[in-house]
Design a protein around this motif. Structure first.
Motif, mmCIF file in Angstrom:
data_model
loop_
_atom_site.group_PDB
_atom_site.id
_atom_site.type_symbol
_atom_site.label_atom_id
_atom_site.label_comp_id
_atom_site.label_asym_id
_atom_site.label_seq_id
_atom_site.Cartn_x
_atom_site.Cartn_y
_atom_site.Cartn_z
ATOM 1 N N GLU A 1 0.572 -1.502 -0.213
ATOM 2 C CA GLU A 1 -0.036 -0.364 -0.515
ATOM 3 C C GLU A 1 0.687 1.605 0.207
ATOM 4 O O GLU A 1 0.361 2.374 -0.547
ATOM 5 N N ALA A 2 1.573 0.991 0.805
ATOM 6 C CA ALA A 2 2.547 2.552 0.843
ATOM 7 C C ALA A 2 3.874 2.883 -0.621
ATOM 8 O O ALA A 2 3.030 3.452 -0.770
ATOM 9 N N ASN A 3 3.822 1.927 -1.035
ATOM 10 C CA ASN A 3 4.414 2.198 -2.735
ATOM 11 C C ASN A 3 3.445 2.211 -3.604
ATOM 12 O O ASN A 3 4.339 2.542 -3.802
ATOM 13 N N TYR A 4 2.817 1.977 -2.937
ATOM 14 C CA TYR A 4 1.392 2.128 -4.162
ATOM 15 C C TYR A 4 0.869 3.755 -3.781
ATOM 16 O O TYR A 4 1.335 4.718 -4.937
ATOM 17 N N MET A 5 0.887 4.192 -2.745
ATOM 18 C CA MET A 5 0.591 5.394 -2.999
ATOM 19 C C MET A 5 2.075 6.584 -2.884
ATOM 20 O O MET A 5 1.588 7.659 -3.427
ATOM 21 N N GLN B 1 4.236 5.523 -4.682
ATOM 22 C CA GLN B 1 3.813 5.903 -6.803
ATOM 23 C C GLN B 1 3.537 6.874 -7.875
ATOM 24 O O GLN B 1 3.308 7.252 -8.604
ATOM 25 N N ASN B 2 1.803 6.682 -6.679
ATOM 26 C CA ASN B 2 0.853 7.500 -7.465
ATOM 27 C C ASN B 2 1.289 8.367 -6.757
ATOM 28 O O ASN B 2 0.470 9.899 -7.634
ATOM 29 N N LYS B 3 1.377 8.937 -5.606
ATOM 30 C CA LYS B 3 2.115 10.634 -5.434
ATOM 31 C C LYS B 3 3.154 11.323 -6.589
ATOM 32 O O LYS B 3 2.246 12.140 -6.431
ATOM 33 N N GLY B 4 4.112 10.157 -6.860
ATOM 34 C CA GLY B 4 5.330 10.786 -7.950
ATOM 35 C C GLY B 4 4.896 10.902 -8.632
ATOM 36 O O GLY B 4 4.851 12.240 -9.796
ATOM 37 N N ALA B 5 3.543 10.372 -9.595
ATOM 38 C CA ALA B 5 2.550 10.269 -10.452
ATOM 39 C C ALA B 5 2.233 12.194 -11.002
ATOM 40 O O ALA B 5 1.823 12.419 -12.190
ATOM 41 N N GLU B 6 1.289 12.243 -9.966
ATOM 42 C CA GLU B 6 0.768 13.310 -9.551
ATOM 43 C C GLU B 6 1.574 15.002 -9.993
ATOM 44 O O GLU B 6 1.795 15.939 -10.162
ATOM 45 N N LYS B 7 3.073 15.105 -9.662
ATOM 46 C CA LYS B 7 3.784 16.069 -9.527
ATOM 47 C C LYS B 7 4.206 16.123 -11.544
ATOM 48 O O LYS B 7 4.135 15.901 -11.801
#
Length: 139
Positions: free
Chosen positions: A127-131, A133-139
């Protein structure tokens, strides 16, 4: 947060083993692992897409792994320039050694904390990896 960081640092240092002598690089290991785990033969373009590496970087990795005898190229009958990547027996043995080396502490942890707690820990890490990765994709 500083205390948490120290706990993570201690966990990492207690459970991370040094690099094996003459081992493949992390990128080489990743490439070989992806070949093994794939249900279909992969091309260099597939590898670039999957790993996020440039085509020239993938080409250098392929060349290095081929020289080491860990993989081979199978050229297309239709287009002699096109090829897929296949792991050799020597490459399979290398990946087995890499996994055994790096996963031994994880198996030890699993045995120590028990199956249920280990599953919970792995679910939280996933779950931490997913979060992240998705936060990094938002930047």
């Amino acid at each position: 947060m500083m205390e948490k960081m120290q706990e993570i640092r201690l966990f990492t240092s207690l459970n991370t083993r040094g690099k094996r002598e003459g081992a493949t690089s992390p990128q080489e290991t990743d490439l070989l692992s992806r070949i093994i785990m794939s249900d279909v033969p992969l091309t260099p373009l597939d590898m670039a897409s999957l790993t996020g590496l440039s085509k020239p970087a993938v080409s250098r990795l392929i060349e290095s792994l081929e020289k080491k005898g860990f993989l081979f190229r199978q050229f297309s009958q239709k287009d002699k320039r096109s090829y897929t990547l296949h792991i050799t027996e020597k490459g399979n043995k290398e990946i087995e050694q890499v996994y055994r080396h790096y996963l031994e502490p994880v198996y030890k942890l699993r045995k120590t904390i028990g199956e249920e707690r280990f599953k919970s820990l792995m679910a939280q890490i996933k779950e931490a990896n997913y979060m992240l990765q998705n936060k990094g994709a938002e930047k």
